[in-house]
Scaffold this motif. Structure first.
Motif, PDB file in Angstrom:
ATOM      1  N   ASN A  67     -18.621  15.272   4.702  1.00 13.29           N
ATOM      2  CA  ASN A  67     -17.621  16.190   4.545  1.00 13.29           C
ATOM      3  C   ASN A  67     -16.179  15.888   5.073  1.00 13.29           C
ATOM      4  N   PHE A  68     -15.778  14.540   4.554  1.00  8.21           N
ATOM      5  CA  PHE A  68     -14.655  13.994   4.803  1.00  8.21           C
ATOM      6  C   PHE A  68     -13.417  14.344   3.636  1.00  8.21           C
ATOM      7  N   ASP A  69     -12.537  15.181   4.153  1.00  8.30           N
ATOM      8  CA  ASP A  69     -11.756  15.597   2.856  1.00  8.30           C
ATOM      9  C   ASP A  69     -10.162  15.389   3.197  1.00  8.30           C
ATOM     10  N   ILE A  70      -9.969  14.553   4.028  1.00  7.02           N
ATOM     11  CA  ILE A  70      -8.525  13.897   4.256  1.00  7.02           C
ATOM     12  C   ILE A  70      -8.080  13.306   2.970  1.00  7.02           C
ATOM     13  N   PRO A  71      -6.842  13.966   2.390  1.00  3.75           N
ATOM     14  CA  PRO A  71      -6.477  13.140   0.974  1.00  3.75           C
ATOM     15  C   PRO A  71      -6.176  11.842   1.233  1.00  3.75           C
ATOM     16  N   HIS A  72      -6.519  10.907   0.194  1.00  4.87           N
ATOM     17  CA  HIS A  72      -6.184   9.702   0.039  1.00  4.87           C
ATOM     18  C   HIS A  72      -6.203   9.095  -1.456  1.00  4.87           C
ATOM     19  N   ARG A  73      -5.614   7.985  -1.711  1.00  8.61           N
ATOM     20  CA  ARG A  73      -5.484   7.507  -3.143  1.00  8.61           C
ATOM     21  C   ARG A  73      -6.418   6.215  -3.003  1.00  8.61           C
ATOM     22  N   ILE A  74      -7.301   5.919  -3.878  1.00  7.58           N
ATOM     23  CA  ILE A  74      -8.063   4.702  -3.726  1.00  7.58           C
ATOM     24  C   ILE A  74      -7.776   3.606  -4.920  1.00  7.58           C
ATOM     25  N   VAL A  75      -7.320   2.530  -4.205  1.00  9.97           N
ATOM     26  CA  VAL A  75      -6.907   1.309  -5.027  1.00  9.97           C
ATOM     27  C   VAL A  75      -8.042   0.219  -4.957  1.00  9.97           C
ATOM     28  N   GLU A  76      -8.263  -0.261  -5.996  1.00  9.32           N
ATOM     29  CA  GLU A  76      -9.275  -1.471  -6.053  1.00  9.32           C
ATOM     30  C   GLU A  76      -8.506  -2.695  -5.332  1.00  9.32           C
ATOM     31  N   GLY A  77      -9.531  -3.432  -4.549  1.00 16.08           N
ATOM     32  CA  GLY A  77      -8.922  -4.517  -3.827  1.00 16.08           C
ATOM     33  C   GLY A  77      -8.717  -5.723  -4.678  1.00 16.08           C
ATOM     34  N   GLY A  78      -8.103  -6.813  -4.075  1.00 16.84           N
ATOM     35  CA  GLY A  78      -8.207  -8.179  -4.725  1.00 16.84           C
ATOM     36  C   GLY A  78      -9.118  -9.054  -4.284  1.00 16.84           C
ATOM     37  N   THR A  79      -8.739 -10.302  -4.630  1.00 17.09           N
ATOM     38  CA  THR A  79      -9.854 -11.461  -4.188  1.00 17.09           C
ATOM     39  C   THR A  79      -9.412 -12.121  -2.905  1.00 17.09           C
ATOM     40  N   SER A  80      -8.113 -11.485  -2.140  1.00 18.25           N
ATOM     41  CA  SER A  80      -7.898 -11.983  -0.924  1.00 18.25           C
ATOM     42  C   SER A  80      -7.102 -10.955  -0.345  1.00 18.25           C
ATOM     43  N   ARG A  81      -7.026 -10.777   1.006  1.00 20.24           N
ATOM     44  CA  ARG A  81      -6.130  -9.774   1.512  1.00 20.24           C
ATOM     45  C   ARG A  81      -4.770  -9.816   1.228  1.00 20.24           C
ATOM     46  N   PHE A  82      -4.088 -10.713   0.848  1.00 18.90           N
ATOM     47  CA  PHE A  82      -2.726 -10.803   0.206  1.00 18.90           C
ATOM     48  C   PHE A  82      -2.999 -10.061  -1.134  1.00 18.90           C
ATOM     49  N   ARG A  83      -3.934 -10.327  -1.924  1.00 18.97           N
ATOM     50  CA  ARG A  83      -3.978  -9.619  -3.154  1.00 18.97           C
ATOM     51  C   ARG A  83      -4.321  -8.212  -3.097  1.00 18.97           C
ATOM     52  N   SER A  84      -5.000  -7.998  -2.129  1.00 21.29           N
ATOM     53  CA  SER A  84      -5.465  -6.476  -1.905  1.00 21.29           C
ATOM     54  C   SER A  84      -4.240  -5.928  -1.379  1.00 21.29           C
TER      55      SER A  84
END
Length: 221
Positions: A67-84
């Motif tokens: 029941n986690f309802d904190i608003p957040h936007r999801i973005v796809e990660g990259g091939t490394s932390r830098f790309r993410s």
């Protein structure tokens, strides 16, 4: 000034000896990542969660389960932390404001540190959380090793908070092996780095021992 938080959660469970990604492991009854998002949920902070594409469905299922309802936007990660982080920054359309970049598996971050990081970043352009080294340090080379003065060294944590225009420009460069964190990317662009005081309880959970420590720190006295 508009505030954003990019929560980067792309780790695996290998060092945790778990098939479940470490950010999804339970800590005090809910996934580690949920504790982290809760720390950033307050007025005028837009949360951007960066996850590997293969984990998006699992995260959505966990949100329903808890029941986690904190608003957040999801973005796809990259091939490394830098790309993410690049992907997270690209999701911010504003060219002004402040953005905190935080490890998804640092769930014990104090809100007072988050607030201070935004304040200093607004004033100086960036604010990088750090703590003093407590153990003795030795420098190692082909020639052997030698003791060094630990008072000259700091252990870097997150959040690392920036004026949006500065960090976006810094991340326009190519990824380099010397980029160990977001501060090193900004430093590469010629900006001076400003450290703020962190907290030793702001641990990064990467091993079973870390998880036990975090459980202990969350347990009421």
């Amino acid at each position: 000034m508009q505030r954003y938080a990019i929560i980067v959660a792309g780790g695996s469970g290998k060092r945790m000896q778990s098939e479940l990604p470490k950010q999804f492991l339970e800590l005090a009854g809910k996934p580690i990542l949920m504790h982290t998002l809760e720390a950033y949920y307050y007025e005028q902070t837009e949360i951007i969660l960066v996850l590997p594409v293969k984990e998006l469905t699992q995260w959505k299922s966990l949100c329903i389960q808890h029941n986690f309802d904190i608003p957040h936007r999801i973005v796809e990660g990259g091939t490394s932390r830098f790309r993410s982080v690049q992907n997270g920054l690209s999701a911010i359309e504003n060219t002004t404001g402040l953005v905190a970049i935080h490890d998804g598996v640092r769930p014990l971050i104090k809100r007072s540190i988050i607030s201070e990081s935004y304040r200093i970043a607004d004033e100086k352009g960036n604010a990088i959380t750090a703590v003093a080294a407590k153990d003795s340090l030795r420098e190692i080379g082909d020639w052997g090793n030698k003791a060094v003065d630990r008072s000259k060294f700091q252990i870097i944590q997150t959040p690392q908070t920036f004026r949006i225009e500065l960090i976006k420009k810094a991340f326009e460069t190519k990824e380099q092996d010397t980029f160990t964190d977001d501060a090193s990317v900004l430093e590469n662009s010629g900006e001076r780095i400003h450290l703020i005081e962190g907290d030793y309880s702001n641990i990064k959970i990467t091993t079973p021992e870390d998880l036990r420590i975090a459980e202990s720190l969350l347990r009421p006295n």
